[in-house]
Design a protein around this motif. Sequence first.
Motif, PDB file in Angstrom:
ATOM      1  N   VAL A 138     -59.117 -18.434 -10.063  1.00  0.00           N
ATOM      2  CA  VAL A 138     -58.298 -18.629 -11.265  1.00  0.00           C
ATOM      3  C   VAL A 138     -57.221 -19.681 -11.006  1.00  0.00           C
ATOM      4  CG1 VAL A 138     -56.838 -17.463 -12.951  1.00  0.00           C
ATOM      5  CG2 VAL A 138     -58.726 -16.231 -11.880  1.00  0.00           C
ATOM      6  N   ASP A 139     -56.677 -19.693  -9.779  1.00  0.00           N
ATOM      7  CA  ASP A 139     -55.608 -20.638  -9.464  1.00  0.00           C
ATOM      8  C   ASP A 139     -56.084 -22.082  -9.458  1.00  0.00           C
ATOM      9  OD1 ASP A 139     -53.877 -18.481  -9.042  1.00  0.00           O
ATOM     10  OD2 ASP A 139     -54.628 -18.235  -6.990  1.00  0.00           O
ATOM     11  N   VAL A 140     -57.394 -22.298  -9.262  1.00  0.00           N
ATOM     12  CA  VAL A 140     -57.878 -23.682  -9.158  1.00  0.00           C
ATOM     13  C   VAL A 140     -58.758 -24.055 -10.344  1.00  0.00           C
ATOM     14  CG1 VAL A 140     -57.716 -23.708  -6.646  1.00  0.00           C
ATOM     15  CG2 VAL A 140     -59.845 -22.993  -7.719  1.00  0.00           C
ATOM     16  N   LEU A 141     -58.634 -23.305 -11.424  1.00  0.00           N
ATOM     17  CA  LEU A 141     -59.481 -23.613 -12.589  1.00  0.00           C
ATOM     18  C   LEU A 141     -59.267 -25.038 -13.086  1.00  0.00           C
ATOM     19  CD1 LEU A 141     -59.631 -20.363 -14.749  1.00  0.00           C
ATOM     20  CD2 LEU A 141     -61.451 -21.490 -13.453  1.00  0.00           C
ATOM     21  N   VAL A 142     -57.992 -25.476 -13.062  1.00  0.00           N
ATOM     22  CA  VAL A 142     -57.713 -26.851 -13.517  1.00  0.00           C
ATOM     23  C   VAL A 142     -58.468 -27.851 -12.648  1.00  0.00           C
ATOM     24  CG1 VAL A 142     -55.931 -28.590 -13.838  1.00  0.00           C
ATOM     25  CG2 VAL A 142     -55.464 -26.202 -14.426  1.00  0.00           C
ATOM     26  N   ASN A 143     -58.392 -27.642 -11.325  1.00  0.00           N
ATOM     27  CA  ASN A 143     -59.102 -28.551 -10.420  1.00  0.00           C
ATOM     28  C   ASN A 143     -60.595 -28.577 -10.736  1.00  0.00           C
ATOM     29  OD1 ASN A 143     -56.615 -27.533  -9.171  1.00  0.00           O
ATOM     30  ND2 ASN A 143     -57.210 -28.870  -7.480  1.00  0.00           N
ATOM     31  N   LEU A 144     -61.150 -27.385 -10.940  1.00  0.00           N
ATOM     32  CA  LEU A 144     -62.590 -27.311 -11.199  1.00  0.00           C
ATOM     33  C   LEU A 144     -62.934 -28.000 -12.513  1.00  0.00           C
ATOM     34  CD1 LEU A 144     -63.326 -23.641 -10.047  1.00  0.00           C
ATOM     35  CD2 LEU A 144     -63.493 -25.769  -8.740  1.00  0.00           C
ATOM     36  N   ALA A 145     -62.067 -27.815 -13.514  1.00  0.00           N
ATOM     37  CA  ALA A 145     -62.327 -28.465 -14.803  1.00  0.00           C
ATOM     38  C   ALA A 145     -62.295 -29.979 -14.647  1.00  0.00           C
ATOM     39  CB  ALA A 145     -61.295 -28.009 -15.829  1.00  0.00           C
ATOM     40  N   VAL A 146     -61.299 -30.475 -13.888  1.00  0.00           N
ATOM     41  CA  VAL A 146     -61.217 -31.933 -13.706  1.00  0.00           C
ATOM     42  C   VAL A 146     -62.442 -32.439 -12.950  1.00  0.00           C
ATOM     43  CG1 VAL A 146     -59.912 -33.806 -12.665  1.00  0.00           C
ATOM     44  CG2 VAL A 146     -58.706 -31.950 -13.801  1.00  0.00           C
ATOM     45  N   LEU A 147     -62.871 -31.681 -11.931  1.00  0.00           N
ATOM     46  CA  LEU A 147     -64.076 -32.086 -11.193  1.00  0.00           C
ATOM     47  C   LEU A 147     -65.276 -32.149 -12.130  1.00  0.00           C
ATOM     48  CD1 LEU A 147     -63.827 -30.202  -7.776  1.00  0.00           C
ATOM     49  CD2 LEU A 147     -63.542 -32.644  -8.229  1.00  0.00           C
ATOM     50  N   ALA A 148     -65.379 -31.147 -12.994  1.00  0.00           N
ATOM     51  CA  ALA A 148     -66.485 -31.154 -13.951  1.00  0.00           C
ATOM     52  C   ALA A 148     -66.392 -32.394 -14.840  1.00  0.00           C
ATOM     53  CB  ALA A 148     -66.454 -29.885 -14.792  1.00  0.00           C
ATOM     54  N   GLY A 149     -65.153 -32.749 -15.213  1.00  0.00           N
ATOM     55  CA  GLY A 149     -64.958 -33.952 -16.032  1.00  0.00           C
ATOM     56  C   GLY A 149     -65.406 -35.209 -15.299  1.00  0.00           C
ATOM     57  N   PHE A 150     -64.995 -35.338 -14.033  1.00  0.00           N
ATOM     58  CA  PHE A 150     -65.420 -36.494 -13.236  1.00  0.00           C
ATOM     59  C   PHE A 150     -66.946 -36.533 -13.135  1.00  0.00           C
ATOM     60  CE2 PHE A 150     -61.115 -37.147 -11.421  1.00  0.00           C
ATOM     61  CZ  PHE A 150     -61.080 -38.522 -11.428  1.00  0.00           C
ATOM     62  N   ALA A 151     -67.535 -35.361 -12.892  1.00  0.00           N
ATOM     63  CA  ALA A 151     -68.996 -35.292 -12.760  1.00  0.00           C
ATOM     64  C   ALA A 151     -69.655 -35.777 -14.054  1.00  0.00           C
ATOM     65  CB  ALA A 151     -69.432 -33.868 -12.431  1.00  0.00           C
ATOM     66  N   ALA A 152     -69.138 -35.280 -15.189  1.00  0.00           N
ATOM     67  CA  ALA A 152     -69.715 -35.671 -16.470  1.00  0.00           C
ATOM     68  C   ALA A 152     -69.571 -37.171 -16.680  1.00  0.00           C
ATOM     69  CB  ALA A 152     -69.034 -34.905 -17.592  1.00  0.00           C
ATOM     70  N   LEU A 153     -68.395 -37.706 -16.319  1.00  0.00           N
ATOM     71  CA  LEU A 153     -68.143 -39.135 -16.514  1.00  0.00           C
ATOM     72  C   LEU A 153     -69.092 -39.979 -15.664  1.00  0.00           C
ATOM     73  CD1 LEU A 153     -66.148 -41.288 -17.735  1.00  0.00           C
ATOM     74  CD2 LEU A 153     -64.942 -41.160 -15.553  1.00  0.00           C
ATOM     75  N   PHE A 154     -69.129 -39.677 -14.349  1.00  0.00           N
ATOM     76  CA  PHE A 154     -69.965 -40.467 -13.443  1.00  0.00           C
ATOM     77  C   PHE A 154     -71.440 -40.355 -13.837  1.00  0.00           C
ATOM     78  CE2 PHE A 154     -66.990 -40.435  -9.466  1.00  0.00           C
ATOM     79  CZ  PHE A 154     -66.068 -41.139 -10.198  1.00  0.00           C
ATOM     80  N   LEU A 155     -71.874 -39.112 -14.119  1.00  0.00           N
ATOM     81  CA  LEU A 155     -73.283 -38.904 -14.413  1.00  0.00           C
ATOM     82  C   LEU A 155     -73.695 -39.615 -15.693  1.00  0.00           C
ATOM     83  CD1 LEU A 155     -73.909 -35.185 -13.466  1.00  0.00           C
ATOM     84  CD2 LEU A 155     -75.110 -37.170 -12.562  1.00  0.00           C
ATOM     85  N   SER A 156     -72.871 -39.451 -16.750  1.00  0.00           N
ATOM     86  CA  SER A 156     -73.291 -40.057 -18.012  1.00  0.00           C
ATOM     87  C   SER A 156     -73.271 -41.577 -17.902  1.00  0.00           C
ATOM     88  CB  SER A 156     -72.422 -39.554 -19.168  1.00  0.00           C
ATOM     89  OG  SER A 156     -71.071 -39.723 -18.850  1.00  0.00           O
ATOM     90  N   LEU A 157     -72.225 -42.102 -17.233  1.00  0.00           N
ATOM     91  CA  LEU A 157     -72.145 -43.558 -17.073  1.00  0.00           C
ATOM     92  C   LEU A 157     -73.329 -44.064 -16.245  1.00  0.00           C
ATOM     93  CD1 LEU A 157     -69.797 -45.124 -18.254  1.00  0.00           C
ATOM     94  CD2 LEU A 157     -68.830 -45.329 -15.958  1.00  0.00           C
ATOM     95  N   GLY A 158     -73.598 -43.354 -15.150  1.00  0.00           N
ATOM     96  CA  GLY A 158     -74.697 -43.742 -14.266  1.00  0.00           C
ATOM     97  C   GLY A 158     -76.029 -43.681 -14.979  1.00  0.00           C
TER      98      GLY A 158
END
Lengths: 318, 380, 390
Positions: C359-379
């Motif tokens: 729960v304490d790192v949910l923000v981090n995980l959400a941002v990682l998911a965002g980066f993943a979505a960005l890199f993957l979709s762009l790629g």
Amino acid sequence: MTEQGPRARVVRCEGLRKRYGDRVAVDGVGFAIAEGETYGLLGPNGAGKTTTISMLCGLLHPDEGTIEVGGSPMTTGRCEAKAHLGLVPQDIALYPDLTAKENLSFFGKLQGLDRGELRTRVAEVLELVGLADRAGDRIEGFSGGMKRRCNIAAALLHRPSLLVLDEPTVGVDPQSRAAILDGIDDLRREGMAVLYTTHYMEEAERLCDRIGIIDEGRLVAEGTQPELVAAVGQHPIVRLAAEGDLTTFAGLAADAPQVVRAAASDGRVEVSVLDPTRALAPLIESAEAEGLRISGVEVVQPDLESVFLHLTGKALRD
Amino acid sequence: MAGPHTPVSVVIAGKDLRRSLKSRSLVLTAVVGPLALGLIMALAFGGSAGPSATIAVVDRDGTATSRAIVDALREELRGGPVRVRADVPDPEEAVDAERVDAAVVIPPGWTESLSASPEPLRAVRNPDRAIPGEIATSIAGQVTSQADLVRAATSTAAALGADPSGVTQVRPVVTVSVRDLSQAFNAPLYFGPLSIFLFLAMGTGARGLVREQKEGTLDRIRSTPTSARTIVAGSSLGVMAQGLVASLLVYAVSTLLFGAEWGRPVDVVVILVSFVAAISGFAAIIVALARTEPQAEGWNNALAFLFGILGGAFFGGASLPGLLGAVGSLTPNSIAMRALVETGPGGQALVEVWPLVLALWAMGAAGVVLGGAMLRRRLL
Amino acid sequence: MTVVSAVCAVDLRRLSRDKVALFFLLVLPFVLIFAIGAAFPVESDTVRVGVVAGETTGVGGALIEAATSSKSLEVTTYDDVREVVRDIRLGELDAGIVIPEGLTRTVEQGGEGEVSLELDPAQRSSAMLRNMVSSVLEDQALVLTAARFAQGRTDAPPQEALRVAEQQVRELARGQVRSITVGGGTEAPVSGFAFTAAAQMILFMFINALAGGASLVEMRTTGVADRAMSGPVDAGGLIGGLTLSRFLVAVFQGSLIATVASVAFDVDWGAPAILVSVILLFALVSAGGGVLIGALARTPDQAPAFGVPLALAMAALGGCFFPLAVAPPAMQVVARVLTPHAWATDALVSGVFDGATIVDVLVNLAVLAGFAALFLSLGVVLLRRRLEHR
């Protein structure tokens, strides 16, 4: 073609032998090319053409035999003989990321051209191969034909007395091919000796003054095209398309002078002759005398393809 | 560029250099890479400006002593990289909200508590502001030390029969001043990554002849009156030229734009040239020993990283302890790093580290000569 | 789906035959973890100090004596401060103490002596070292100061003053500093295998994925892709397979480092949910990075040539070489904007050192998911364009 009398030998090689382990790649090959002469080296894949050329150009050291280019012995080291030589490798041996001009300047410098000479020769050679307007463009942006032309240009910078072309027209469009062949013709007229290997029989027939046929490392025949044809017992054919009693005529014709044999088939008569220029008129005369109505006459020279097949038992383009 | 009689080996080297500059991978790998990494490290460790921070100093004691301490701190730190703010009512909230980087709190009754068991000072820290947190702790420590000094001095004087009441300040006999060595010299931050990336880029260069053989241009070169020795020499020279261009660019840009400190320019250039020579040697040997180009590439890149790690590229040039360190000290990376450190600001003259420079050249010469001979036999 | 798994299987099989890729996947991370872990001392280690003694008696002698008898310091004597500086820079010393000549005279004349502490913050955790060394010196300075102060006010002889001062300092209840950490958790220590293992996991997952982008470029440029797409295969299937193989390799890399660190280096990763979700999400980020570089590079060589320096720079910025907390605030902001590494290491470190829960790192995980979505979709968009319109 021989009106200037005997010409200087630009290249002479004798008894070339190269062995890779148990396999003998080249076995006693020898030939000579005079200035202004185009010599075609024909052979199926793996016959030893490229090995021969590599030895001739000092890329490979022969196990036995001698090579002399421009009067100097050829070795794999740095030697005088190489200065007389321009090699057009089978691959596009140019730097794709450099421009045409940069490529030519580099190879010109290796040939020892000084700065002023280099500049004029690069311009001249580019003009010669029709790439003057693309001098500043990178090779990687060129079409296949343009790359081939530039590949040849790089071998001409130092005005070599011997130009060695290894399959220079592979993968080239008909237009570029014609331009390349015309260019080689021009060079020969200027007195350059040319060693040419090709898969394309019609190129050899069109370009080469003399032809060496190489198979399994050996030079199995050498000569002008008519000499080769004669040597293997192939004769020109006079083909008459006609109506009438063709079989009887064929029997008569077979006994005529100059005629080797004659046969009738399917509305035409094929007559093998020694010399069509002398055999043609009497043949037509006797055909008319026999009452045949001739609708067409064709003289077919036996080609290198058939010579090749006869000598090696292989088709050239396998 | 080339005169009428430029040696052919130089012509070949020039061609290789031109191609590698055109492809941009040399510049990206061996110049931009180390510069970016070095800059990041230099910025992280404070760079030459030192760490900057805003520290709240909160006086909840409200005595003359505590007020004097706050005033003295503001006076002492004025104009430096650390800004002191005395107007923050709720330091915990301010640090949490990152309005200040950290805070020092003098708790209520602190002055009073000094006479017996002193109340601890508070350093309010945010985990994301490690350096300001350290600074705040250090300031609180200074205040505490000063208080301890007063207490030790007055109690000693009292024990010897004097009456030291009313003393609020005692000048220490000895102070400890910290000298930050990274400000005078941070070449390792740039040289570390450079040593790895240079090895990668020069390996690519060293494989040039093998590539040219495959592409057919080597046959064309060999059909010209150019000796095998000249071809190999030209290729080696080209590899060195690429390494030299990259390392001098990194040196120049890091010095001129990022304010990096490498040492005396002549020494630095000599050491960089020697390092480039050593790497040329390794790159040549690898190409000569490998059977295929991909194999050579693999060995080269693996060795580049291994040398980098063992040679201290990832930890500011420091050697590793024990066996790893002993092995690492034999790498050209470590030798060159040592030479840079020895001749760094305040260090020795270049002539005094001649064995290091000689070792680099010996590696280079041995590799280029041996590798060159093997390559010549194989390709030419 | 068969297309995706077939392409993925071929890609993985090729990787398994690439000895160099395996070296970077299986060997190098552990060499680096071990080397860094060994290179940085933990708090219990002694500090190696080089001392240049301008004087060996009087005040200087007392300070040297204090340093030598301290259990936390390992003292070596030097003649020249330049040698101390050199050995600190070479990592053979952690710190240097320079005692100036005539220190006693300065002090006796009522002046303030200054002892210099030499540190290189780029090399060691300097705050820790400074505290350890200074406290030893300052204890001694405290005695000297108290003695002189008392001497100035009484007529006690110097030896007597010193003896009394030593006794007083010994008995003195020392002032303390209490750290109050706001914003939750405690501060991560900057050394040891745990931080290193977390940082190298992130570094290597990403760097190997970018280097692996070369196989995408190869497939694109050698015509294998054309051949595949001339059959009943669309670009999506091809890209899906390649992305999947990058993802699996990154998951493998992360899990391997986590396992080896835990077994061989005794690293306690904290909440398993954090570890697993960071590995999975960062593997997606890495796969996206690999596909992106595979789409951008023109030749197979370019993928590692650009990807490796880029990955190393992102790792450095993202706190894989040093804890991001020591960096200036502006740099931390830049790191969080530009690199997923900062979020991933932060989440791992919270799990390891702060006992954080998922729960304490949910923000981090959400941002990682965002980066993943960005890199993957762009790629994927770029790669699809490269494959379909050429």
